[in-house]
Design an enzyme around this catalytic site. Structure first.
Site, short mmCIF file in Angstrom:
data_model
loop_
_atom_site.label_atom_id
_atom_site.label_comp_id
_atom_site.label_asym_id
_atom_site.label_seq_id
_atom_site.Cartn_x
_atom_site.Cartn_y
_atom_site.Cartn_z
N GLY A 130 19.10 18.29 28.28
CA GLY A 130 19.66 17.52 29.39
C GLY A 130 20.65 16.48 28.90
O GLY A 130 21.12 16.54 27.76
N ASN A 131 20.97 15.54 29.77
CA ASN A 131 21.90 14.47 29.41
C ASN A 131 21.46 13.17 30.06
O ASN A 131 20.47 13.12 30.79
CB ASN A 131 23.33 14.85 29.80
N ARG A 132 22.23 12.11 29.86
CA ARG A 132 21.84 10.78 30.30
C ARG A 132 22.26 10.44 31.73
O ARG A 132 22.06 9.31 32.18
CB ARG A 132 22.44 9.73 29.35
N ALA A 164 26.89 15.73 35.96
CA ALA A 164 27.04 15.97 34.52
C ALA A 164 26.38 17.31 34.22
O ALA A 164 25.18 17.39 33.94
CB ALA A 164 26.38 14.85 33.72
#
Length: 418
Positions: free
Chosen positions: A213-215, A281
């Site tokens: 995943g990402n932030r 994102a």
């Protein structure tokens, strides 16, 4: 606090509805931010919440009457001196009196003298909200410059549910802060426009427990949905992982997890959208295979994870428009979260991405070191396919959303509401 960082005069008007108690949170928000808050309830509002509570929260005397403290002419002076007026809940009766110019109590008189932004947060039963008389009054208030929020849908008084629920107090306060920063930020100029927005990060599963995943928190995408809804658009929000954000009033939420699911949902809906804003994102890669059970820690260490490329949703959308599967008039907005490197700076990478993706507008954010991801403020640049580049100064994500929507509105056909 407001965008100027100074104390402002805020008037909070309270209509006579059961949701009046929720307005206490709005009062507290502005007093804790250092603003001078004057609360003006209607007589009916005092049946739901006492003056002592409102005085304790605001630190100022509370009255519904024009003849209290008459030597200071409050029915004129309060409105004249206000920097912002918020009416919550704005009941059907209160908006009817406002639309017809009544001045039979302190709040309605104040609304006649106020020359600052006025924000109305409606709350009433669904039938009352949908009644032609109420809708006519709302249109009248908007035509005169008032900002009327879209009510939320949910549980109402008793067993009823539907549209007409007071927007979340945090959303009301946020809209008020935006108007303090920019009185023209919430112009009702997107009526009849269908806006599709993506938000949050996608999660690509490795096994039943872990994922790539990402932030991304989803805050910017949700801010765009919130601002578009309150500017009159019909908004659908396709959201991946978010920081447990409240769904903005009047917005349809489509939850997804992976990039493939997000791509599928966009494909279903993009042909009906006037605007598509890709603020999510989206993960560039996903594992080739997903384990059926939790991957165990072995003595030999972790096994390599083979990745494959996810579909480029933005480029696919632009290609669909070129092919005629999406209307040629559809405005497509992309986002680029960038860091500088040896090959160029953040803006250099943004320009290259705009050329490669082929969208109409690209919002470029510098990320890392506490920037953009998870924050309440944002800054960056807005690049247009025409070659213009506009700096987006630091401000709340909702204020940035409004600036982005200003640019989108300029690209929409003038006859879209006909």
């Amino acid at each position: 606090m407001s965008g100027s960082g100074t104390s402002r005069r805020i008037v909070v008007g309270i209509g006579g509805g059961i949701a009046a108690y929720k307005t206490c949170s709005v009062i507290r928000h502005f007093t804790e931010a250092g603003h001078d808050v004057r609360v003006i309830p209607t007589r009916a509002a005092l049946e739901f919440i006492g003056a002592a509570t409102l005085e304790a929260l605001s630190g100022n005397p509370v009255s519904a009457e024009v003849f209290d403290d008459v030597e200071h002419v409050p029915h004129v002076r309060i409105g004249q001196q206000a920097d912002l007026v918020i009416v919550a809940p704005a009941t059907a009766d209160l908006m009817a009196r406002t639309a017809t110019g009544r001045a039979d109590d302190l709040l309605s008189a104040t609304l006649l003298t106020a020359r600052c932004p006025v924000l109305y947060a409606p709350a009433m039963h669904t039938e009352m909200w949908e009644h032609p008389a109420t809708q006519h009054n709302v249109e009248t208030i908007r035509a005169r410059g008032g900002v009327v929020m879209t009510p939320a849908s949910g549980r109402l008084t008793g067993k009823d549910t539907g549209a007409g629920r007071l927007p979340d107090p945090s959303e009301i306060a946020l809209m008020g802060e935006v108007l303090l920063s920019d009185p023209d930020a919430l112009t009702y100029d997107l009526r009849g426009t269908r806006v599709l927005i993506t938000a949050g990060g996608t999660r690509e599963p490795l096994d039943p427990v872990r994922y790539l995943g990402n932030r991304s928190s989803g805050k910017q995408g949700f801010a765009l949905a919130r601002a578009a809804s309150h500017r009159g658009a019909t908004v659908t929000l396709i959201a991946g992982a978010t920081a447990e954000l409240a769904v903005p009033s009047g917005v349809e939420l489509i939850p997804v997890v992976t990039a493939a699911q997000m791509s599928e949902e966009i494909a279903k809906r993009s042909d009906e959208a006037d605007v598509v804003i890709m603020a999510a994102a989206v993960a560039d890669f996903r594992p080739v295979s997903v384990a059926d059970s939790k991957i165990k820690k072995g003595a030999a260490g972790p096994a390599p994870i083979e990745l494959t490329t996810n579909p480029d949703i933005l480029r696919t959308l632009v290609a669909a428009r070129t092919a005629g599967d999406v209307a040629a008039s559809t405005v497509i907005v992309g986002f680029a979260a960038e860091t500088g490197d040896a090959s160029g700076g953040v803006l250099d990478h943004g320009r290259e991405k705009l050329a490669r993706k082929g969208c109409d507008l690209l919002v470029v954010n510098a990320v890392g070191d506490g920037k953009a991801f998870g924050t309440d403020d944002n800054t960056g640049w807005l690049l247009a396919a025409t070659g213009t580049e506009t700096a987006l100064p630091l401000g709340s994500k909702t204020l940035m959303a409004s600036r982005i929507l200003d640019a989108v509105t300029d690209l929409l056909p003038e006859d879209r509401c006909s």
